[in-house]
Design a protein around this motif. Structure first.
Motif, PDB file in Angstrom:
ATOM      1  N   GLY A 185     -28.723  -5.353  12.962  1.00 28.21           N
ATOM      2  CA  GLY A 185     -28.256  -4.677  13.994  1.00 28.21           C
ATOM      3  C   GLY A 185     -29.180  -5.085  15.201  1.00 28.21           C
ATOM      4  O   GLY A 185     -29.078  -5.384  16.272  1.00 28.21           O
ATOM      5  N   LYS A 186     -30.653  -5.327  14.796  1.00 32.02           N
ATOM      6  CA  LYS A 186     -31.694  -5.555  15.732  1.00 32.02           C
ATOM      7  C   LYS A 186     -31.534  -6.918  16.431  1.00 32.02           C
ATOM      8  O   LYS A 186     -31.893  -7.105  17.323  1.00 32.02           O
ATOM      9  CB  LYS A 186     -33.109  -5.008  15.101  1.00 32.02           C
ATOM     10  CG  LYS A 186     -33.199  -3.634  14.834  1.00 32.02           C
ATOM     11  CD  LYS A 186     -34.370  -3.048  14.297  1.00 32.02           C
ATOM     12  CE  LYS A 186     -34.259  -1.696  14.147  1.00 32.02           C
ATOM     13  NZ  LYS A 186     -35.272  -1.061  13.255  1.00 32.02           N
ATOM     14  N   VAL A 187     -31.198  -7.624  15.342  1.00 29.69           N
ATOM     15  CA  VAL A 187     -30.910  -9.426  15.728  1.00 29.69           C
ATOM     16  C   VAL A 187     -29.825  -9.312  16.663  1.00 29.69           C
ATOM     17  O   VAL A 187     -30.008  -9.884  17.877  1.00 29.69           O
ATOM     18  CB  VAL A 187     -30.873 -10.300  14.768  1.00 29.69           C
ATOM     19  CG1 VAL A 187     -30.690 -11.486  15.013  1.00 29.69           C
ATOM     20  CG2 VAL A 187     -31.760  -9.756  13.410  1.00 29.69           C
ATOM     21  N   VAL A 311     -50.292   9.804  12.158  1.00 33.33           N
ATOM     22  CA  VAL A 311     -49.826   9.512  10.695  1.00 33.33           C
ATOM     23  C   VAL A 311     -48.616  10.460  10.244  1.00 33.33           C
ATOM     24  O   VAL A 311     -48.709  11.391  10.361  1.00 33.33           O
ATOM     25  CB  VAL A 311     -50.936   9.952   9.500  1.00 33.33           C
ATOM     26  CG1 VAL A 311     -50.594   9.752   8.250  1.00 33.33           C
ATOM     27  CG2 VAL A 311     -52.384   9.086   9.905  1.00 33.33           C
ATOM     28  N   LEU A 312     -47.563   9.859  10.057  1.00 32.03           N
ATOM     29  CA  LEU A 312     -46.348  10.511   9.876  1.00 32.03           C
ATOM     30  C   LEU A 312     -45.786  10.242   8.424  1.00 32.03           C
ATOM     31  O   LEU A 312     -46.027   9.314   7.854  1.00 32.03           O
ATOM     32  CB  LEU A 312     -45.225   9.830  10.668  1.00 32.03           C
ATOM     33  CG  LEU A 312     -45.367   9.898  12.190  1.00 32.03           C
ATOM     34  CD1 LEU A 312     -44.476   9.100  13.045  1.00 32.03           C
ATOM     35  CD2 LEU A 312     -45.473  11.523  12.916  1.00 32.03           C
ATOM     36  N   LEU A 313     -45.173  11.381   8.125  1.00 30.51           N
ATOM     37  CA  LEU A 313     -44.483  11.253   6.743  1.00 30.51           C
ATOM     38  C   LEU A 313     -42.977  10.619   6.933  1.00 30.51           C
ATOM     39  O   LEU A 313     -42.464  10.908   8.068  1.00 30.51           O
ATOM     40  CB  LEU A 313     -44.152  12.587   6.119  1.00 30.51           C
ATOM     41  CG  LEU A 313     -45.468  13.471   5.450  1.00 30.51           C
ATOM     42  CD1 LEU A 313     -45.202  14.968   5.455  1.00 30.51           C
ATOM     43  CD2 LEU A 313     -45.756  12.917   4.254  1.00 30.51           C
ATOM     44  N   PRO A 314     -42.537   9.838   6.011  1.00 27.48           N
ATOM     45  CA  PRO A 314     -41.299   9.281   6.186  1.00 27.48           C
ATOM     46  C   PRO A 314     -40.250  10.466   6.201  1.00 27.48           C
ATOM     47  O   PRO A 314     -40.367  11.369   5.649  1.00 27.48           O
ATOM     48  CB  PRO A 314     -41.042   8.580   4.824  1.00 27.48           C
ATOM     49  CG  PRO A 314     -42.453   8.213   4.413  1.00 27.48           C
ATOM     50  CD  PRO A 314     -43.342   9.414   4.942  1.00 27.48           C
ATOM     51  N   GLY A 315     -39.267  10.217   7.171  1.00 30.35           N
ATOM     52  CA  GLY A 315     -38.594  11.318   7.732  1.00 30.35           C
ATOM     53  C   GLY A 315     -38.876  11.948   8.843  1.00 30.35           C
ATOM     54  O   GLY A 315     -38.036  12.566   9.574  1.00 30.35           O
ATOM     55  N   PRO A 317     -39.922  10.746  11.778  1.00 29.71           N
ATOM     56  CA  PRO A 317     -39.620  10.237  13.119  1.00 29.71           C
ATOM     57  C   PRO A 317     -38.025  10.619  13.321  1.00 29.71           C
ATOM     58  O   PRO A 317     -37.565  11.039  14.470  1.00 29.71           O
ATOM     59  CB  PRO A 317     -39.647   8.693  12.955  1.00 29.71           C
ATOM     60  CG  PRO A 317     -40.849   8.501  11.896  1.00 29.71           C
ATOM     61  CD  PRO A 317     -40.600   9.721  10.952  1.00 29.71           C
ATOM     62  N   GLU A 318     -37.401  10.665  12.306  1.00 34.78           N
ATOM     63  CA  GLU A 318     -35.927  10.926  12.228  1.00 34.78           C
ATOM     64  C   GLU A 318     -35.552  12.466  12.682  1.00 34.78           C
ATOM     65  O   GLU A 318     -34.825  12.821  13.555  1.00 34.78           O
ATOM     66  CB  GLU A 318     -35.292  10.665  11.022  1.00 34.78           C
ATOM     67  CG  GLU A 318     -35.061   9.216  10.573  1.00 34.78           C
ATOM     68  CD  GLU A 318     -36.211   8.324  10.191  1.00 34.78           C
ATOM     69  OE1 GLU A 318     -37.313   9.343   9.646  1.00 34.78           O
ATOM     70  OE2 GLU A 318     -36.246   7.284   9.994  1.00 34.78           O
ATOM     71  N   ARG A 319     -36.330  13.143  12.234  1.00 35.95           N
ATOM     72  CA  ARG A 319     -36.289  14.621  12.619  1.00 35.95           C
ATOM     73  C   ARG A 319     -36.664  15.069  13.983  1.00 35.95           C
ATOM     74  O   ARG A 319     -35.856  15.576  14.687  1.00 35.95           O
ATOM     75  CB  ARG A 319     -37.458  15.620  11.637  1.00 35.95           C
ATOM     76  CG  ARG A 319     -36.537  15.804  10.273  1.00 35.95           C
ATOM     77  CD  ARG A 319     -37.193  17.080   9.565  1.00 35.95           C
ATOM     78  NE  ARG A 319     -38.612  16.784   9.190  1.00 35.95           N
ATOM     79  CZ  ARG A 319     -38.863  16.016   7.934  1.00 35.95           C
ATOM     80  NH1 ARG A 319     -37.794  15.533   7.352  1.00 35.95           N
ATOM     81  NH2 ARG A 319     -39.871  15.667   7.799  1.00 35.95           N
TER      82      ARG A 319
HETATM   83  P1  NAD Z   1     -36.807   1.518   9.690  1.00 39.98           P
HETATM   84  O1  NAD Z   1     -37.634   0.118   9.548  1.00 39.98           O
HETATM   85  O2  NAD Z   1     -36.615   2.084  11.135  1.00 39.98           O
HETATM   86  O3  NAD Z   1     -37.747   2.327   8.565  1.00 39.98           O
HETATM   87  C1  NAD Z   1     -37.203   3.817   8.499  1.00 39.98           C
HETATM   88  C2  NAD Z   1     -38.088   4.344   7.404  1.00 39.98           C
HETATM   89  O4  NAD Z   1     -39.585   4.303   7.873  1.00 39.98           O
HETATM   90  C3  NAD Z   1     -37.747   5.821   7.457  1.00 39.98           C
HETATM   91  O5  NAD Z   1     -38.143   6.416   6.227  1.00 39.98           O
HETATM   92  C4  NAD Z   1     -38.656   6.468   8.549  1.00 39.98           C
HETATM   93  O6  NAD Z   1     -39.130   7.711   8.542  1.00 39.98           O
HETATM   94  C5  NAD Z   1     -39.750   5.758   8.252  1.00 39.98           C
HETATM   95  N1  NAD Z   1     -40.775   5.440   9.396  1.00 39.98           N
HETATM   96  C6  NAD Z   1     -40.382   5.026  10.662  1.00 39.98           C
HETATM   97  N2  NAD Z   1     -41.601   4.755  11.384  1.00 39.98           N
HETATM   98  C7  NAD Z   1     -42.741   5.535  10.781  1.00 39.98           C
HETATM   99  C8  NAD Z   1     -44.255   5.749  10.862  1.00 39.98           C
HETATM  100  N3  NAD Z   1     -44.614   5.468  11.903  1.00 39.98           N
HETATM  101  N4  NAD Z   1     -44.765   6.335  10.014  1.00 39.98           N
HETATM  102  C9  NAD Z   1     -44.261   6.648   8.847  1.00 39.98           C
HETATM  103  N5  NAD Z   1     -42.994   6.366   8.361  1.00 39.98           N
HETATM  104  C10 NAD Z   1     -42.234   5.750   9.386  1.00 39.98           C
HETATM  105  O7  NAD Z   1     -35.429   1.148   9.080  1.00 39.98           O
HETATM  106  P2  NAD Z   1     -34.566  -0.064   8.957  1.00 39.98           P
HETATM  107  O8  NAD Z   1     -34.903  -0.995   8.087  1.00 39.98           O
HETATM  108  O9  NAD Z   1     -34.191  -0.584  10.338  1.00 39.98           O
HETATM  109  O10 NAD Z   1     -33.168   0.454   8.312  1.00 39.98           O
HETATM  110  C11 NAD Z   1     -32.329   1.431   9.322  1.00 39.98           C
HETATM  111  C12 NAD Z   1     -31.077   1.935   8.626  1.00 39.98           C
HETATM  112  O11 NAD Z   1     -30.101   0.854   8.220  1.00 39.98           O
HETATM  113  C13 NAD Z   1     -31.643   2.776   7.366  1.00 39.98           C
HETATM  114  O12 NAD Z   1     -31.092   4.033   7.402  1.00 39.98           O
HETATM  115  C14 NAD Z   1     -30.601   2.071   6.120  1.00 39.98           C
HETATM  116  O13 NAD Z   1     -30.383   3.024   5.237  1.00 39.98           O
HETATM  117  C15 NAD Z   1     -29.547   1.508   6.965  1.00 39.98           C
HETATM  118  N6  NAD Z   1     -29.116   0.391   6.424  1.00 39.98           N
HETATM  119  C16 NAD Z   1     -28.088   0.363   5.590  1.00 39.98           C
HETATM  120  C17 NAD Z   1     -27.039  -0.723   5.013  1.00 39.98           C
HETATM  121  C18 NAD Z   1     -25.804  -0.451   4.426  1.00 39.98           C
HETATM  122  O14 NAD Z   1     -25.400  -1.285   4.075  1.00 39.98           O
HETATM  123  N7  NAD Z   1     -25.270   0.500   4.428  1.00 39.98           N
HETATM  124  C19 NAD Z   1     -27.796  -1.914   4.943  1.00 39.98           C
HETATM  125  C20 NAD Z   1     -29.124  -1.927   5.699  1.00 39.98           C
HETATM  126  C21 NAD Z   1     -29.678  -0.924   6.264  1.00 39.98           C
END
Ligand code: NAD
Length: 356
Positions: A185-187, A311-315, A317-319
């Motif tokens: 999606g980002k590409v 320093v953030l816990l995973p989860g 940023p989403e909250r």
């Molecule tokens: P991302 O690179 O944004 O990483 C997200 C994770 O990193 C989360 O757990 C978040 O809380 C944590 N995070 C982000 N910033 C942080 C920080 N500063 N400090 C600590 N933790 C941090 O995620 P992504 O790889 O782009 O994936 C995006 C979404 O795409 C996900 O929800 C994934 O499940 C989904 N996805 C789904 C499919 C599918 O087939 N259904 C395939 C690929 C990805």
């Protein structure tokens, strides 16, 4: 533009009920897609509506398929979603895992042939809300996008991994990411003039690292984007380690579940998911676990940040994003909103009316 989560959910629900899904399934599709937008993962939110509608019309995904429990062991289940919506199969599989783990301490649930499961963290959150630890390995059959470490050829899907850990009296830790360096999606966004990709997340057939979306899509002269037209690949994250995790996702979620790995050959698009569910009480004293977990997370958070960092816990940023978007509404780029308006039009639905 901005729209309330409630209005957006109702609009997406009404589109899918007009497209042939039951009210209950249409409501789930709306709810889970908007939930992804609320967490900030817009690539897995309502931007997918036109693609889901196309898949439904082409028979790639099927409305109202009841997931079938193929094997029903005490602490194990194999579920075949029969290419029904992931928004139906995902919560079904998770509920079953929660029930079996509550009865047996732990449970393993294998899900095959699910339509797109969206944001995988959703299922880890569902388990955490029920007080369970969970781990999820996911792959995408029929979606070759990612090159293994040391290679230029596509062998993996973006194969996400997620894990959830409930914390008594506090928010759960939810880790959830694709094993590719960037989500497709980002590409796509970058190819349409949006946020540029970091250099080196893609790789050309001659081994040159790239941040140019043309590596994945070929020449970017028209609006069409077909990832089969590019000669290159997305790289796995984290060098050999991320590449190894992607391989395990393909094996556990694709091969072991019977859902199918990313390739080779032409395969019907579906998600496979292997999930582990654990009841914390099954591992010993709850007080000791709560004490150790809270003390450790405080210790984690006390790590000194780099200048300007946090320093953030995973989860976390989403909250934060969820709280902001619930209060202010979900922001959608105008071109995305235009595709949603177009999806409602054949059914006489006026998307603008849902903004009031
Ligand atoms: P991302 O690179 O944004 O990483 C997200 C994770 O990193 C989360 O757990 C978040 O809380 C944590 N995070 C982000 N910033 C942080 C920080 N500063 N400090 C600590 N933790 C941090 O995620 P992504 O790889 O782009 O994936 C995006 C979404 O795409 C996900 O929800 C994934 O499940 C989904 N996805 C789904 C499919 C599918 O087939 N259904 C395939 C690929 C990805």
């Amino acid at each position: 533009m901005q729209i309330s989560a409630r209005g957006l959910t109702a609009y997406v629900r009404d589109i899918f009920s007009r497209e042939g899904c039951s009210e209950a399934e249409a409501e789930r599709i709306g709810r889970y897609l908007v939930a992804a937008n609320l967490t900030g993962h817009d690539s897995h939110g309502v931007i997918r509506v036109p693609r889901y509608v196309a898949w439904l019309r082409e028979g790639e995904v099927e409305a109202d398929r009841t997931p079938e429990v193929v094997t029903d062991g005490p602490a194990f289940a194999l579920i075949d979603a029969h290419y029904g919506f992931g928004q139906t199969a995902g919560p079904f599989a998770t509920e079953l895992g929660i029930r079996k783990a509550r009865e047996n301490g732990v449970a393993i649930v294998a899900l095959r042939h699910a339509g797109h499961l969206g944001r995988i963290g959703e299922w880890a959150e569902q388990a955490a809300a029920a007080g369970l630890v969970s781990v999820h390995f996911v792959n995408v059959a029929g979606s070759l996008l990612v090159a293994p470490f040391g290679s230029v050829d596509r062998r993996f899907s973006t194969a996400p991994f997620a894990a959830g850990f409930p914390v008594q009296g506090a928010e759960p830790v939810i880790l959830d990411f694709a094993t590719s360096a960037v989500a497709e999606g980002k590409v796509l966004v970058a190819s349409q003039g949006g946020k540029k990709l970091p250099e080196g997340v893609l790789i050309e057939p001659d081994g040159r690292l790239s941040g140019d979306p043309a590596t994945l899509y070929g020449p970017l002269d028209g609006p069409e984007r077909d990832n089969l037209k590019g000669a290159g690949a997305i790289r796995a994250f984290g060098e050999h380690k991320g590449s190894g995790l992607a391989l395990m996702c393909e094996l556990l979620a694709g091969a072991l579940t019977g859902s199918g790995t990313a390739g080779p050959g032409t395969r019907r698009f579906c998600n496979g998911m292997l999930s582990l569910y654990m009841t914390p009480q099954a591992f010993g004293s709850e007080d000791a676990l709560v004490g150790e977990t809270r003390a450790y997370l405080d210790f984690f958070k006390s790590a000194r940040p780099v200048p300007g960092g946090e320093v953030l816990l995973p989860g976390e940023p989403e909250r934060r994003t969820r709280a902001k978007r619930l209060a202010e509404g979900v922001p959608l780029p105008d071109p995305v909103w235009a595709t949603l308006l177009a999806a409602g039009q054949p059914h006489g639905l006026d998307g603008e009316a849902y903004r009031k």
